[in-house]
Motif scaffolding. Structure first.
Motif, PDB file in Angstrom:
ATOM      1  N   MET A 110      -1.680   1.511  -2.079  1.00  0.00           N
ATOM      2  CA  MET A 110      -2.219   1.768  -0.740  1.00  0.00           C
ATOM      3  C   MET A 110      -1.130   2.208   0.241  1.00  0.00           C
ATOM      4  N   ALA A 111       0.131   1.909  -0.066  1.00  0.00           N
ATOM      5  CA  ALA A 111       1.235   2.367   0.788  1.00  0.00           C
ATOM      6  C   ALA A 111       1.402   3.884   0.692  1.00  0.00           C
ATOM      7  N   GLN A 112       0.794   4.491  -0.321  1.00  0.00           N
ATOM      8  CA  GLN A 112       0.850   5.942  -0.494  1.00  0.00           C
ATOM      9  C   GLN A 112      -0.245   6.653   0.324  1.00  0.00           C
ATOM     10  N   VAL A 113      -1.043   5.855   1.044  1.00  0.00           N
ATOM     11  CA  VAL A 113      -2.202   6.389   1.767  1.00  0.00           C
ATOM     12  C   VAL A 113      -1.922   6.391   3.271  1.00  0.00           C
ATOM     13  N   ALA A 127       0.376   5.421   8.796  1.00  0.00           N
ATOM     14  CA  ALA A 127       0.110   4.458   7.730  1.00  0.00           C
ATOM     15  C   ALA A 127      -1.202   3.733   8.026  1.00  0.00           C
ATOM     16  N   ILE A 128      -1.935   3.404   6.973  1.00  0.00           N
ATOM     17  CA  ILE A 128      -3.199   2.700   7.202  1.00  0.00           C
ATOM     18  C   ILE A 128      -2.929   1.253   7.576  1.00  0.00           C
ATOM     19  N   ASP A 132      -8.518  -0.218   9.305  1.00  0.00           N
ATOM     20  CA  ASP A 132      -8.890   1.195   9.223  1.00  0.00           C
ATOM     21  C   ASP A 132     -10.030   1.436   8.244  1.00  0.00           C
ATOM     22  N   ILE A 133     -10.124   0.613   7.223  1.00  0.00           N
ATOM     23  CA  ILE A 133     -11.168   0.783   6.209  1.00  0.00           C
ATOM     24  C   ILE A 133     -12.109  -0.409   6.326  1.00  0.00           C
ATOM     25  N   ILE A 142     -10.665   4.917  -2.450  1.00  0.00           N
ATOM     26  CA  ILE A 142      -9.299   5.328  -2.121  1.00  0.00           C
ATOM     27  C   ILE A 142      -8.323   4.844  -3.189  1.00  0.00           C
ATOM     28  N   ARG A 143      -8.501   3.613  -3.667  1.00  0.00           N
ATOM     29  CA  ARG A 143      -7.639   3.088  -4.729  1.00  0.00           C
ATOM     30  C   ARG A 143      -7.762   3.944  -5.990  1.00  0.00           C
TER      31      ARG A 143
END
Length: 159
Positions: A110-113, A127-128, A132-133, A142-143
């Motif tokens: 998730m750090a890549q999102v 960064a999320i 946000d979700i 997303i994962r």
């Protein structure tokens, strides 16, 4: 060469209209991530189940090899099916891994999102954050997309 990126647009529930950018990890980072995932499965006491996972990986490689040959009309379908099999294999390993290891690995994915907070300006990203979700299904989507972009080396090897 720049890392791959993918834009994911959500179209359901409270997350409808939200857009995210997923950036692939570096080769070294995904290598470490994958090894820690395997170690997490072994550490959970579910290492015996890796033979089934290995069989799925071997089958995916066979499908990718087959997809690279023969009828061009079937190539994209075969690669898509094989890609889905590999994605499912990685998701299965995340579930079977030791929970502490799995949590860290999922956080790294998730750090890549990043989120695009302004629909009118897609150049603005950040960064999320946890809020946000809002839908569980959105997190899962997303994962899954983050896993896909990072395991594309299976698809690339078949070409």
């Amino acid at each position: 060469m720049a890392r791959k990126q993918k834009t994911v647009s959500l179209n359901k529930g409270r997350d409808k209209g939200k857009r995210f950018i997923i950036t692939e990890m570096s080769a070294a980072q995904i290598d470490r991530w994958s090894l820690r995932l395997l170690n997490g499965v072994y550490g959970s006491g579910k290492g015996a189940e890796l033979s089934q996972i290995g069989s799925a990986a071997a089958m995916a490689q066979i499908l990718f090899a087959a997809a690279g040959k023969g009828n061009e009309e079937n190539t994209s379908v075969d690669k898509d099916n094989a890609s889905k099999a590999v994605e499912a294999m990685f998701m299965d390993m995340l579930i079977k891994a030791d929970p502490a290891v799995s949590e860290v690995l999922q956080a790294e994915l998730m750090a890549q999102v990043q989120i695009m907070p302004s629909p009118s300006d897609p150049t603005v990203t950040r960064a999320i954050e946890e809020d946000d979700i809002e839908e569980l299904s959105s997190i899962s989507k997303i994962r899954a997309e983050a896993i896909k972009i990072n395991i594309d080396f299976f698809t690339d090897a078949a070409e």
